[in-house]
Design a protein around this motif. Sequence first.
Motif, mmCIF file in Angstrom:
data_model
loop_
_atom_site.group_PDB
_atom_site.id
_atom_site.type_symbol
_atom_site.label_atom_id
_atom_site.label_comp_id
_atom_site.label_asym_id
_atom_site.label_seq_id
_atom_site.Cartn_x
_atom_site.Cartn_y
_atom_site.Cartn_z
ATOM 1 N N PRO A 1 -7.784 0.697 8.393
ATOM 2 C CA PRO A 1 -7.369 0.340 9.754
ATOM 3 C C PRO A 1 -6.253 -0.700 9.813
ATOM 4 O O PRO A 1 -5.525 -0.755 10.802
ATOM 5 N N SER A 2 -6.103 -1.513 8.784
ATOM 6 C CA SER A 2 -5.042 -2.526 8.824
ATOM 7 C C SER A 2 -3.665 -1.910 8.599
ATOM 8 O O SER A 2 -2.659 -2.611 8.638
ATOM 9 N N MET A 3 -3.629 -0.614 8.344
ATOM 10 C CA MET A 3 -2.352 0.088 8.225
ATOM 11 C C MET A 3 -2.164 1.092 9.363
ATOM 12 O O MET A 3 -1.312 1.975 9.278
ATOM 13 N N ASP A 4 -2.964 0.954 10.431
ATOM 14 C CA ASP A 4 -2.824 1.865 11.576
ATOM 15 C C ASP A 4 -1.750 1.338 12.522
ATOM 16 O O ASP A 4 -2.000 0.410 13.300
ATOM 17 N N ALA B 1 -3.025 -4.736 -4.504
ATOM 18 C CA ALA B 1 -4.369 -4.599 -3.929
ATOM 19 C C ALA B 1 -4.430 -5.537 -2.728
ATOM 20 O O ALA B 1 -4.511 -6.757 -2.882
ATOM 21 N N THR B 2 -4.368 -4.962 -1.524
ATOM 22 C CA THR B 2 -4.154 -5.792 -0.340
ATOM 23 C C THR B 2 -5.442 -6.327 0.290
ATOM 24 O O THR B 2 -5.377 -7.207 1.135
ATOM 25 N N ALA B 3 -6.576 -5.779 -0.075
ATOM 26 C CA ALA B 3 -7.837 -6.309 0.481
ATOM 27 C C ALA B 3 -8.964 -6.171 -0.533
ATOM 28 O O ALA B 3 -8.947 -5.294 -1.397
ATOM 29 N N LYS C 1 -14.535 -6.239 2.285
ATOM 30 C CA LYS C 1 -14.038 -6.392 3.642
ATOM 31 C C LYS C 1 -14.021 -5.052 4.379
ATOM 32 O O LYS C 1 -14.068 -5.005 5.600
ATOM 33 N N PHE C 2 -13.946 -3.968 3.625
ATOM 34 C CA PHE C 2 -13.900 -2.627 4.224
ATOM 35 C C PHE C 2 -14.994 -1.752 3.601
ATOM 36 O O PHE C 2 -14.747 -0.641 3.152
ATOM 37 N N ALA C 3 -16.204 -2.322 3.611
ATOM 38 C CA ALA C 3 -17.316 -1.672 2.929
ATOM 39 C C ALA C 3 -17.647 -0.306 3.536
ATOM 40 O O ALA C 3 -18.164 0.573 2.849
ATOM 41 N N VAL D 1 3.216 -0.294 -2.844
ATOM 42 C CA VAL D 1 2.723 -1.201 -1.811
ATOM 43 C C VAL D 1 2.113 -0.437 -0.629
ATOM 44 O O VAL D 1 2.823 0.297 0.070
ATOM 45 N N PRO D 2 0.798 -0.599 -0.390
ATOM 46 C CA PRO D 2 0.191 -0.030 0.825
ATOM 47 C C PRO D 2 0.859 -0.660 2.051
ATOM 48 O O PRO D 2 0.805 -1.877 2.206
ATOM 49 N N SER D 3 1.490 0.156 2.892
ATOM 50 C CA SER D 3 2.412 -0.406 3.882
ATOM 51 C C SER D 3 2.127 0.041 5.302
ATOM 52 O O SER D 3 1.661 1.150 5.550
ATOM 53 N N ALA D 4 2.467 -0.859 6.239
ATOM 54 C CA ALA D 4 2.325 -0.561 7.666
ATOM 55 C C ALA D 4 3.530 -1.142 8.399
ATOM 56 O O ALA D 4 4.492 -0.451 8.695
ATOM 57 N N ASN D 5 3.471 -2.456 8.674
ATOM 58 C CA ASN D 5 4.623 -3.093 9.329
ATOM 59 C C ASN D 5 5.757 -3.407 8.362
ATOM 60 O O ASN D 5 6.803 -3.896 8.761
ATOM 61 N N PHE D 6 5.551 -3.169 7.079
ATOM 62 C CA PHE D 6 6.580 -3.279 6.056
ATOM 63 C C PHE D 6 6.937 -4.726 5.704
ATOM 64 O O PHE D 6 7.881 -4.973 4.961
ATOM 65 N N GLY D 7 6.146 -5.699 6.192
ATOM 66 C CA GLY D 7 6.421 -7.086 5.838
ATOM 67 C C GLY D 7 6.188 -7.336 4.355
ATOM 68 O O GLY D 7 6.962 -8.045 3.702
ATOM 69 N N ASN D 8 5.135 -6.750 3.824
ATOM 70 C CA ASN D 8 4.818 -6.939 2.424
ATOM 71 C C ASN D 8 5.920 -6.352 1.540
ATOM 72 O O ASN D 8 6.491 -7.028 0.693
ATOM 73 N N LEU D 9 6.253 -5.108 1.775
ATOM 74 C CA LEU D 9 7.256 -4.462 0.921
ATOM 75 C C LEU D 9 8.649 -5.053 1.119
ATOM 76 O O LEU D 9 9.428 -5.165 0.167
ATOM 77 N N GLY E 1 -8.817 -7.315 14.067
ATOM 78 C CA GLY E 1 -9.597 -7.685 12.897
ATOM 79 C C GLY E 1 -8.886 -8.617 11.940
ATOM 80 O O GLY E 1 -9.118 -9.821 11.943
ATOM 81 N N ASP E 2 -7.963 -8.096 11.177
ATOM 82 C CA ASP E 2 -7.452 -8.745 9.973
ATOM 83 C C ASP E 2 -6.602 -10.001 10.158
ATOM 84 O O ASP E 2 -6.890 -11.053 9.594
ATOM 85 N N THR E 3 -5.522 -9.874 10.924
ATOM 86 C CA THR E 3 -4.568 -10.977 11.005
ATOM 87 C C THR E 3 -5.188 -12.196 11.666
ATOM 88 O O THR E 3 -4.891 -13.332 11.281
ATOM 89 N N ALA F 1 -7.909 -10.846 2.241
ATOM 90 C CA ALA F 1 -6.809 -9.885 2.336
ATOM 91 C C ALA F 1 -5.486 -10.599 2.048
ATOM 92 O O ALA F 1 -5.405 -11.832 2.083
ATOM 93 N N PHE F 2 -4.445 -9.819 1.788
ATOM 94 C CA PHE F 2 -3.194 -10.413 1.297
ATOM 95 C C PHE F 2 -2.530 -11.309 2.333
ATOM 96 O O PHE F 2 -1.704 -12.153 1.989
ATOM 97 N N LYS F 3 -2.896 -11.153 3.608
ATOM 98 C CA LYS F 3 -2.230 -11.960 4.635
ATOM 99 C C LYS F 3 -2.476 -13.457 4.450
ATOM 100 O O LYS F 3 -1.698 -14.281 4.896
HETATM 101 C C1 LIG Z 1 -1.612 -5.913 6.957
HETATM 102 C C2 LIG Z 1 -2.184 -5.083 5.852
HETATM 103 C C3 LIG Z 1 -1.435 -4.057 5.224
HETATM 104 C C4 LIG Z 1 -0.040 -3.692 5.665
HETATM 105 O O1 LIG Z 1 0.915 -4.656 5.341
HETATM 106 P P1 LIG Z 1 2.372 -4.633 6.040
HETATM 107 O O2 LIG Z 1 3.009 -5.905 5.618
HETATM 108 O O3 LIG Z 1 2.128 -4.550 7.517
HETATM 109 O O4 LIG Z 1 3.095 -3.438 5.531
HETATM 110 C C5 LIG Z 1 -2.022 -3.376 4.162
HETATM 111 N N1 LIG Z 1 -3.287 -3.645 3.767
HETATM 112 C C6 LIG Z 1 -4.033 -4.607 4.348
HETATM 113 C C7 LIG Z 1 -5.425 -4.843 3.863
HETATM 114 C C8 LIG Z 1 -3.518 -5.365 5.397
HETATM 115 O O5 LIG Z 1 -4.269 -6.317 5.961
#
Ligand SMILES: *Cc1c(COP(=O)(O)O)cnc(C)c1O
Length: 462
Positions: A306-309, A408-410, A414-416, A252-260, A142-144, A110-112
């Motif tokens: 789920p990584s964007m929940d 493409a963040t994952a 990984k999310f089969a 950008v698929p976003s959640a906590n907005f760190g990526n974007l 899970g992810d981080t 994953a992109f992390k």
């Molecule tokens: C963490 C994560 C995101 C969300 O990224 P943010 O930086 O929190 O916006 C999107 N996709 C995947 C697979 C992630 O692990």
Amino acid sequence: MRYISTRGQAPALSFEEVVLTGMASDGGLYVPEEIPPLSHEALASMAGLSYAEIAFRVMKPYVGGEIDDDTFRTIVRDAYAAFSHDAVVPLNQLDANHFLLELFHGPTLAFKDVALQLLGRILDHFLAKRGERAVIMGATSGDTGSAAIEGCRHCDNLDIFILHPHNRVSEVQRRQMTTVLADNVFNIAIEGNFDDAQAMVKASFADQDFLDGTRLVAVNSINWARIMAQIVYYVAAAVALGAPRRDVSFCVPSANFGNLFAGYMAYRMGLPVQQFIIATNANDILHRTLADNDFSKRDLIATLAPSMDIVVSSNFERLLFEAYDRDAEAVGTLLERFQVEPAALADAPLADLRRLFASHSVDDDTILDVIREAHQRTQETLDPHTATGYRAAERVRSDSTVPMITLATAHPAKFAEAVVKAGFPGVPLPPHMDDLLEREERYTVLPATLESVQRFVAEQRR
Ligand SMILES: *Cc1c(COP(=O)(O)O)cnc(C)c1O
């Protein structure tokens, strides 16, 4: 380079201090005092360079001379040598003008990994220089957790303790953490849920006496070094597609907005970006804020991505700080209101954001549709997070003549579960991981009490 807090009350810090600190003491997030420019000449000269060399050049001004150039080059090269693709983050052309930027070739798919492979090494460097040791604690669903463990497994001066809820993460996700058998890696399975684990980590940061003076470090997405590392792939992708001569757009698929937010920093440095699209799953606070000026919390929805929940998007504060022309008082007032009741952005900053950003929210049924549709049209199997981006890019891009780069963040393996739900037979793990289910595991099950966790951390740290 100095770093200042979005709330304006905490002391300004150096790069070294900001990496070791995490959240500012006034509750804000650190941002660079000045945004270093990326000139057209600098961008043009990056064409054809390796990812590691582009990374060195983009990040150097943020490090501000606090790591000497040769050492920093080595750190960067080592961090990205751990990726399984020579391009580190390859671009994959989907159709005439839509590209996937594959950020999932790192050790945990994953992109992390892009940021955490670097952060672990930077932390280790500074700790060695200071003759200090530090402890990392984190809770994960899970992810981080796995990305942080992979990023720290080789760090001599760091011990990492990751808590996960016992029997409540998928087998692949658990094994990505528990099969790392390094002496400085400690996995704790809590007999409780994710919120219990999270609460224990928070309490440990609030009162660190149990560590007798050893520093506790946070590696979550508010750490500035993670943002810094992510700026690089926006630059590298745009240069590969013709920047600075040609504009590009990003979705950008976003959640906590760190990526974007990292992409926004690249833009502010001078990267010619025409549009940023924020893709969310059903947890759509970012989309509601931008589209309807509804900056309010809603209950968490468990989705196929789920990584964007998330309920709150922590790094959005950094964007607000810029949109409000760095008015720390206005940002503080807005965020304090947001904590207790629905809030709204002021007109001028909102209008400003809407000139550059668009947004779209994608529910679970649509995620499954998109996985099928994208496969039919492009032969690519998208992971559910990337699927939200694919759909958002198609729906709200403003100009189809400008190349659209969806992150493409994952990796789909990984999310089969979502891929299978969409009607596909599943996705094999990549070759370097195909024995994951046979590898030896190591973890400790503990009751969900702060006392037992802190005693374990205090005793086991080296
Ligand atoms: C963490 C994560 C995101 C969300 O990224 P943010 O930086 O929190 O916006 C999107 N996709 C995947 C697979 C992630 O692990």
